[in-house]
Write an enzyme that holds these catalytic residues in place. Structure first.
Site, PDB file in Angstrom:
ATOM      1  N   ASN A 209      20.284 -10.519 -28.537  1.00 35.69           N
ATOM      2  CA  ASN A 209      19.899 -10.910 -29.848  1.00 35.69           C
ATOM      3  C   ASN A 209      20.574  -9.928 -30.831  1.00 35.69           C
ATOM      4  O   ASN A 209      21.049  -8.736 -30.467  1.00 35.69           O
ATOM      5  CB  ASN A 209      18.672 -11.066 -29.831  1.00 35.69           C
ATOM      6  CG  ASN A 209      17.877  -9.829 -29.567  1.00 35.69           C
ATOM      7  OD1 ASN A 209      17.882  -8.919 -30.046  1.00 35.69           O
ATOM      8  ND2 ASN A 209      17.100 -10.041 -28.455  1.00 35.69           N
ATOM      9  N   ASP A 277      13.743 -14.311 -24.833  1.00 32.63           N
ATOM     10  CA  ASP A 277      12.575 -14.992 -24.229  1.00 32.63           C
ATOM     11  C   ASP A 277      13.101 -15.871 -23.113  1.00 32.63           C
ATOM     12  O   ASP A 277      12.341 -16.077 -22.184  1.00 32.63           O
ATOM     13  CB  ASP A 277      12.255 -16.131 -25.423  1.00 32.63           C
ATOM     14  CG  ASP A 277      11.739 -15.464 -26.463  1.00 32.63           C
ATOM     15  OD1 ASP A 277      10.731 -14.615 -26.200  1.00 32.63           O
ATOM     16  OD2 ASP A 277      12.012 -15.717 -27.541  1.00 32.63           O
ATOM     17  N   LYS A 287      33.008 -14.282 -12.653  1.00 35.94           N
ATOM     18  CA  LYS A 287      33.168 -14.783 -13.836  1.00 35.94           C
ATOM     19  C   LYS A 287      33.363 -16.323 -13.674  1.00 35.94           C
ATOM     20  O   LYS A 287      34.271 -16.825 -12.901  1.00 35.94           O
ATOM     21  CB  LYS A 287      34.380 -14.236 -14.525  1.00 35.94           C
ATOM     22  CG  LYS A 287      34.620 -14.547 -15.833  1.00 35.94           C
ATOM     23  CD  LYS A 287      35.844 -14.210 -16.485  1.00 35.94           C
ATOM     24  CE  LYS A 287      35.964 -14.479 -18.036  1.00 35.94           C
ATOM     25  NZ  LYS A 287      37.330 -14.616 -18.402  1.00 35.94           N
ATOM     26  N   ASP A 306       6.396 -12.100 -20.491  1.00 29.19           N
ATOM     27  CA  ASP A 306       6.116 -11.382 -21.720  1.00 29.19           C
ATOM     28  C   ASP A 306       5.391  -9.958 -21.361  1.00 29.19           C
ATOM     29  O   ASP A 306       4.480 -10.067 -21.032  1.00 29.19           O
ATOM     30  CB  ASP A 306       5.089 -12.371 -22.239  1.00 29.19           C
ATOM     31  CG  ASP A 306       4.936 -11.924 -23.882  1.00 29.19           C
ATOM     32  OD1 ASP A 306       4.804 -10.755 -24.158  1.00 29.19           O
ATOM     33  OD2 ASP A 306       4.744 -12.780 -24.730  1.00 29.19           O
ATOM     34  N   PHE A 325       5.125  -6.469 -32.384  1.00 28.40           N
ATOM     35  CA  PHE A 325       5.759  -6.637 -33.510  1.00 28.40           C
ATOM     36  C   PHE A 325       5.921  -8.591 -33.491  1.00 28.40           C
ATOM     37  O   PHE A 325       5.881  -8.851 -32.569  1.00 28.40           O
ATOM     38  CB  PHE A 325       7.204  -6.241 -33.471  1.00 28.40           C
ATOM     39  CG  PHE A 325       6.951  -4.710 -34.152  1.00 28.40           C
ATOM     40  CD1 PHE A 325       6.725  -3.827 -33.602  1.00 28.40           C
ATOM     41  CD2 PHE A 325       7.736  -4.636 -35.299  1.00 28.40           C
ATOM     42  CE1 PHE A 325       6.675  -2.506 -33.937  1.00 28.40           C
ATOM     43  CE2 PHE A 325       7.744  -3.389 -36.200  1.00 28.40           C
ATOM     44  CZ  PHE A 325       7.236  -2.376 -35.344  1.00 28.40           C
ATOM     45  N   LYS A 339      -0.002 -14.995 -33.244  1.00 36.82           N
ATOM     46  CA  LYS A 339       0.720 -14.180 -32.297  1.00 36.82           C
ATOM     47  C   LYS A 339      -0.100 -13.131 -31.906  1.00 36.82           C
ATOM     48  O   LYS A 339      -0.271 -12.777 -30.621  1.00 36.82           O
ATOM     49  CB  LYS A 339       2.068 -13.771 -32.823  1.00 36.82           C
ATOM     50  CG  LYS A 339       3.104 -13.427 -31.661  1.00 36.82           C
ATOM     51  CD  LYS A 339       4.472 -13.009 -32.219  1.00 36.82           C
ATOM     52  CE  LYS A 339       5.416 -14.479 -32.330  1.00 36.82           C
ATOM     53  NZ  LYS A 339       6.409 -13.985 -32.798  1.00 36.82           N
TER      54      LYS A 339
END
Ligand code: CTP
Length: 406
Positions: A209, A277, A287, A306, A325, A339
């Site tokens: 990300n 996630d 590969k 988590d 966060f 959350k």
């Protein structure tokens, strides 16, 4: 208290300058990083080469040097320290400081700094006693400049009286005391997670990300600056290692969880990482070849553990304070409140990561600070500012907690 502390030492031109070499040695032996500025007149007493050899760093001398300014400008020099120490501090530099004169690198840096300043004066007794000097000292003391010495004794000029620079070991002890007094989180252990995680697909590909790690690294740095023993568990980032912090580098969410659990016990955990996630169910050890897929390739994915939730839920090993966060693109506060409940953490910092906000990678952040009873909108701040503000809250929290435990 000195390991990892960054001391900016300004050496001004007095006979006692030779003692500052010993001061550098003392500070480094105690684990501090020492960066030095020498004034032009100081170079009459000590050579930049010996200062550099002892400090293990480049010596800064010239306000108008393009190379110096390009590498570390005077603003950056003044900000990039935990404490600024002037030793020896001559009558001349004290006068310039009192009057706000900035006519060389040392004095402009002293004008630009937002850090505390400690001075170790050294001069002839008559210069010390002169009303002008005494007046300058009063001005500086009213601005909370910290004075170490001078002491009384026989001087290089043959006279006797007050004006000798304090001994290097004494100055080093005073610096240590300073950090002790300003290290309210000393004795506490903090775990911080930061950056993205990379979830391997095969040896060359991964799921990731856009997290830069800037916010998590700034938090680790701010915690260490307040004296917390800080373990930073970080995914791959380009951020420099914060000083005085134990760094544990990981790649995947599972590695991050393992590293965090191995770092327990801790008094606090701040989970700023953007943990992926999901991960591919299977990591190919070769590969993957396009030709092996007659139709578009698809991946089976599994949910990652988590980390925040595991920590918040870890019964007897739960850190006393768990902070998460919430990266949200819509209904930010509502989602973050849910959350916080779902993850079981004490506080949550919500930020808007919708496209156009540029939160990931930028140096600034606009967040909402959410606890069980409070929702606060913080203004747009530098990520270091968000970190300082959060660590102020953490400091207050542990003060209240310590009082309650007494
Ligand atoms: N977090 C974690 N482990 C995960 C996922 C998230 O520790 N596997 C932590 C993050 O470090 C952050 C908080 O949980 O402190 C919330 O992360 P965020 O990405 O906002 O939420 P998610 O849990 O991923 O939920 P969603 O994607 O549904 O918003």
């Amino acid at each position: 208290m000195l390991p990892g502390k960054r001391i900016l030492l300004i050496i001004s031109g007095g006979i006692a300058a030779y003692k500052s070499l010993d001061l550098i040695r003392h500070l480094r032996e105690h684990g501090a990083f020492v960066r030095c500025i020498v004034t032009e007149s100081a170079t009459q007493f000590v050579t930049p080469l010996s200062v550099s050899a002892l400090s293990g760093d480049k010596v800064y001398r010239d306000l108008f040097s393009l190379t110096d300014e390009a590498e570390m400008g005077h603003i950056q020099l003044s900000r990039d320290a935990d404490l600024v120490v002037v030793a020896p501090a001559t009558a001349n530099i004290l006068a310039k400081m009192a009057q706000g004169v900035g006519d060389d690198l040392a004095t402009t840096t002293l004008l630009a700094t937002d850090k505390d300043i400690m001075v170790a004066p050294a001069m002839n007794v008559r210069m010390w006693e002169h009303p002008a000097t005494q007046n300058n000292i009063s001005i500086l003391k009213s601005r909370e400049v910290i004075f170490i010495g001078p002491t009384e004794g026989k001087m290089a000029c043959g006279e006797f009286g007050e004006g000798r620079m304090a001994e290097p070991a004494g100055i080093s002890d005073a610096i240590d005391d300073y950090f002790h007094a300003y290290a309210p989180l000393a004795g506490r252990h903090a775990i911080v997670t930061s950056g993205p995680t990379h979830e391997a697909i095969d040896p060359v590909r991964y799921i990731a990300n856009r997290s830069s790690g800037k916010q998590g690294h700034a938090i680790a740095s701010a915690l260490a600056a307040r004296g917390a023993r800080t373990t930073l568990v970080t995914g791959p980032t380009h951020e420099p290692n914060p000083a005085g912090v134990k760094i544990v580098r990981i790649e995947s969410a599972q590695d991050m969880l393992n590293a965090v659990l191995a770092s327990l016990p801790a008094d606090m955990a701040i989970c700023a990482a953007a943990v992926a996630d999901w991960r591919p169910e299977k990591i190919d050890d070769r590969k993957m070849k396009k030709r092996d897929h007659t139709t578009a390739a698809s991946l089976n994915i599994l949910e990652n553990p988590d980390i925040l939730r595991t920590l918040a839920d870890s019964a007897d090993r739960r850190p006393h304070l768990v902070v998460g966060f919430a990266a949200e693109t819509n209904d930010i506060i509502e989602n973050a409140v849910t959350k916080r409940d779902y993850k079981g953490c004490d506080w949550i910092i919500a930020n808007d990561v919708s496209s156009g906000t540029n939160t990931f990678g930028s140096d600034e952040n606009k967040v909402h600070f959410i606890t069980e009873n409070v929702i606060e909108d913080w203004p747009l701040l530098a990520k270091t500012g968000v970190a300082d503000r959060l660590v102020d809250r953490i400091t207050e929290h542990f003060k209240t907690f310590a009082r309650a435990a007494e």
